[in-house]
Design a protein around this motif. Structure first.
Motif, PDB file in Angstrom:
ATOM      1  N   UNK A  99       0.847  -1.192   0.000  1.00 29.61           N
ATOM      2  CA  UNK A  99       0.000   0.000   0.000  1.00 29.61           C
ATOM      3  C   UNK A  99       0.882   1.242   0.000  1.00 29.61           C
ATOM      4  N   UNK A 100       0.632   2.127  -0.973  1.00 29.02           N
ATOM      5  CA  UNK A 100       1.360   3.384  -1.102  1.00 29.02           C
ATOM      6  C   UNK A 100       2.876   3.195  -1.017  1.00 29.02           C
ATOM      7  N   UNK A 101       3.467   2.541  -2.000  1.00 26.06           N
ATOM      8  CA  UNK A 101       4.918   2.395  -2.014  1.00 26.06           C
ATOM      9  C   UNK A 101       5.594   3.727  -2.303  1.00 26.06           C
ATOM     10  N   UNK A 102       6.892   3.763  -2.166  1.00 25.87           N
ATOM     11  CA  UNK A 102       7.657   4.985  -2.366  1.00 25.87           C
ATOM     12  C   UNK A 102       8.828   4.719  -3.295  1.00 25.87           C
ATOM     13  N   UNK A 103       9.245   5.771  -4.009  1.00 23.30           N
ATOM     14  CA  UNK A 103      10.460   5.705  -4.794  1.00 23.30           C
ATOM     15  C   UNK A 103      11.650   5.957  -3.883  1.00 23.30           C
ATOM     16  N   UNK A 104      12.775   5.306  -4.188  1.00 28.65           N
ATOM     17  CA  UNK A 104      13.964   5.469  -3.351  1.00 28.65           C
ATOM     18  C   UNK A 104      14.621   6.827  -3.533  1.00 28.65           C
ATOM     19  N   UNK A 105      14.333   7.526  -4.620  1.00 34.53           N
ATOM     20  CA  UNK A 105      14.917   8.836  -4.893  1.00 34.53           C
ATOM     21  C   UNK A 105      13.980   9.594  -5.820  1.00 34.53           C
ATOM     22  N   UNK A 127      -3.459  12.867  -5.658  1.00 41.44           N
ATOM     23  CA  UNK A 127      -4.540  11.885  -5.589  1.00 41.44           C
ATOM     24  C   UNK A 127      -4.058  10.465  -5.758  1.00 41.44           C
ATOM     25  N   UNK A 128      -4.862   9.528  -5.289  1.00 35.20           N
ATOM     26  CA  UNK A 128      -4.625   8.099  -5.442  1.00 35.20           C
ATOM     27  C   UNK A 128      -5.906   7.474  -5.972  1.00 35.20           C
ATOM     28  N   UNK A 129      -5.795   6.632  -6.974  1.00 35.48           N
ATOM     29  CA  UNK A 129      -6.972   5.972  -7.527  1.00 35.48           C
ATOM     30  C   UNK A 129      -6.576   4.590  -8.005  1.00 35.48           C
ATOM     31  N   UNK A 130      -7.579   3.800  -8.351  1.00 34.65           N
ATOM     32  CA  UNK A 130      -7.369   2.431  -8.806  1.00 34.65           C
ATOM     33  C   UNK A 130      -7.974   2.259 -10.182  1.00 34.65           C
ATOM     34  N   UNK A 131      -7.242   1.603 -11.076  1.00 33.31           N
ATOM     35  CA  UNK A 131      -7.723   1.288 -12.418  1.00 33.31           C
ATOM     36  C   UNK A 131      -7.476  -0.191 -12.655  1.00 33.31           C
ATOM     37  N   UNK A 132      -8.547  -0.982 -12.610  1.00 29.93           N
ATOM     38  CA  UNK A 132      -8.377  -2.419 -12.757  1.00 29.93           C
ATOM     39  C   UNK A 132      -7.571  -2.987 -11.601  1.00 29.93           C
ATOM     40  N   UNK A 133      -6.487  -3.684 -11.925  1.00 27.73           N
ATOM     41  CA  UNK A 133      -5.641  -4.243 -10.865  1.00 27.73           C
ATOM     42  C   UNK A 133      -4.486  -3.322 -10.506  1.00 27.73           C
ATOM     43  N   UNK A 134      -4.522  -2.082 -10.995  1.00 26.93           N
ATOM     44  CA  UNK A 134      -3.437  -1.136 -10.753  1.00 26.93           C
ATOM     45  C   UNK A 134      -3.870  -0.017  -9.826  1.00 26.93           C
ATOM     46  N   UNK A 135      -2.969   0.329  -8.906  1.00 32.13           N
ATOM     47  CA  UNK A 135      -3.152   1.506  -8.063  1.00 32.13           C
ATOM     48  C   UNK A 135      -2.181   2.569  -8.547  1.00 32.13           C
ATOM     49  N   UNK A 136      -2.616   3.820  -8.545  1.00 34.85           N
ATOM     50  CA  UNK A 136      -1.800   4.926  -9.044  1.00 34.85           C
ATOM     51  C   UNK A 136      -1.834   6.059  -8.035  1.00 34.85           C
ATOM     52  N   UNK A 137      -0.666   6.654  -7.798  1.00 33.80           N
ATOM     53  CA  UNK A 137      -0.561   7.783  -6.877  1.00 33.80           C
ATOM     54  C   UNK A 137       0.304   8.869  -7.511  1.00 33.80           C
ATOM     55  N   UNK A 138      -0.134  10.114  -7.368  1.00 29.79           N
ATOM     56  CA  UNK A 138       0.661  11.255  -7.824  1.00 29.79           C
ATOM     57  C   UNK A 138       1.700  11.561  -6.754  1.00 29.79           C
ATOM     58  N   UNK A 157      11.591   1.468  -6.822  1.00 27.90           N
ATOM     59  CA  UNK A 157      10.476   1.563  -5.881  1.00 27.90           C
ATOM     60  C   UNK A 157      10.543   0.387  -4.922  1.00 27.90           C
ATOM     61  N   UNK A 158       9.898   0.536  -3.770  1.00 28.65           N
ATOM     62  CA  UNK A 158       9.941  -0.539  -2.771  1.00 28.65           C
ATOM     63  C   UNK A 158       8.810  -1.543  -2.952  1.00 28.65           C
ATOM     64  N   UNK A 159       8.359  -1.718  -4.190  1.00 32.06           N
ATOM     65  CA  UNK A 159       7.363  -2.730  -4.522  1.00 32.06           C
ATOM     66  C   UNK A 159       7.672  -3.254  -5.917  1.00 32.06           C
ATOM     67  N   UNK A 160       7.443  -4.531  -6.140  1.00 36.85           N
ATOM     68  CA  UNK A 160       7.750  -5.134  -7.433  1.00 36.85           C
ATOM     69  C   UNK A 160       6.761  -4.675  -8.498  1.00 36.85           C
ATOM     70  N   UNK A 161       7.250  -4.635  -9.741  1.00 37.50           N
ATOM     71  CA  UNK A 161       6.428  -4.337 -10.923  1.00 37.50           C
ATOM     72  C   UNK A 161       5.882  -2.920 -10.920  1.00 37.50           C
ATOM     73  N   UNK A 162       6.511  -2.017 -10.180  1.00 36.98           N
ATOM     74  CA  UNK A 162       6.056  -0.621 -10.167  1.00 36.98           C
ATOM     75  C   UNK A 162       6.519   0.090 -11.428  1.00 36.98           C
ATOM     76  N   UNK A 163       5.753   1.089 -11.844  1.00 41.36           N
ATOM     77  CA  UNK A 163       6.087   1.890 -13.021  1.00 41.36           C
ATOM     78  C   UNK A 163       5.872   3.359 -12.700  1.00 41.36           C
ATOM     79  N   UNK A 164       6.593   4.214 -13.414  1.00 39.91           N
ATOM     80  CA  UNK A 164       6.439   5.658 -13.290  1.00 39.91           C
ATOM     81  C   UNK A 164       5.901   6.185 -14.610  1.00 39.91           C
ATOM     82  N   UNK A 165       4.889   7.032 -14.524  1.00 41.83           N
ATOM     83  CA  UNK A 165       4.278   7.617 -15.710  1.00 41.83           C
ATOM     84  C   UNK A 165       4.282   9.137 -15.577  1.00 41.83           C
ATOM     85  N   UNK A 166       4.649   9.816 -16.646  1.00 46.90           N
ATOM     86  CA  UNK A 166       4.638  11.276 -16.672  1.00 46.90           C
ATOM     87  C   UNK A 166       3.449  11.755 -17.485  1.00 46.90           C
TER      88      UNK A 166
END
Length: 222
Positions: A99-105, A127-138, A157-166
């Protein structure tokens, strides 16, 4: 001596105790108010859905139409940005993960001129929202100093399979306006619904009473 003429017969006036005009009008107004309530409810729901959904990521995990770049965390990518435009950094991860992982830098970007930009500002709408099986946080934001293609470095990130989107940062004023509009719409639906339902219920009860009165005063059948 001439006899006085008989007075002309007066037209019969409807008995207010048995007239159905009042109940019909009241019930009709109630139905109309309920229809207006339905329209307001649909508009409110549409506004609310627009607030809680996003064009950043789809339910299948694919980048949405607003995304200008995406990369795994850790990873690297490129992004074509416009000078003066503010962009938000969104962190996406599988919903069943932490829940609510963080980037290391912080996310770093190298401008076409070679200048390094750190995405360390706060997004306009955090904001934080969910789309399907994905959670997204700004998680961050930055302003592009110049137009062109940027090199983007994404930390782990401190969670597997995390992605960053701009994606372009969301304006605060429309978001706040949408929230206030949704709240006002909910109250409007409750008030209009209660008023319309009361009119319909009162009109139906009144209608039944008048109908019984009409049957009671009707001449007997031969």
């Amino acid at each position: 001596m001439t006899a006085a003429p008989y007075p002309a017969p007066q037209p019969a006036r409807p008995d207010r105790r048995t007239s159905l005009t009042g109940p019909v009008v009241t019930t009709s107004i109630g139905v109309l108010v309920l229809l207006v309530t339905l329209v307001v409810g649909l508009l409110t729901a549409r506004t609310f859905v627009g607030l809680v959904t996003s064009d950043v990521v789809s339910s299948s995990g694919e980048p949405g139409p607003a995304v200008v770049a995406d990369a795994p965390a850790p990873g690297a990518t490129t992004a074509t940005l416009e000078a003066g435009q503010r962009y938000a950094v969104h962190l996406a991860w599988p919903a069943q993960g932490a829940i609510e992982p963080r980037l290391s830098d912080v996310v770093l970007l190298q401008a076409p001129s070679g200048a390094v930009v750190a995405a360390d500002a706060d997004p306009a709408v955090d904001g934080t929202f969910t789309a399907g099986r994905w959670s997204v946080e700004s998680v961050a934001a930055f302003t592009a100093p110049e137009s062109g293609t940027y090199q983007v470095a994404v930390p782990a990130a401190d969670v597997a399979d995390a992605r960053v989107l701009l994606a372009p940062d969301q304006d605060l004023a429309p978001f706040v306006g949408g929230v206030l509009g949704s709240v006002a719409g909910v109250f409007g639906v409750l008030l209009l619904g209660a008023f319309g339902a009361g009119l319909v219920l009162g009109g139906v009860i009144w209608w039944v009473i008048r109908a019984r009165a009409r049957r009671a005063t009707a001449p007997p059948r031969v």
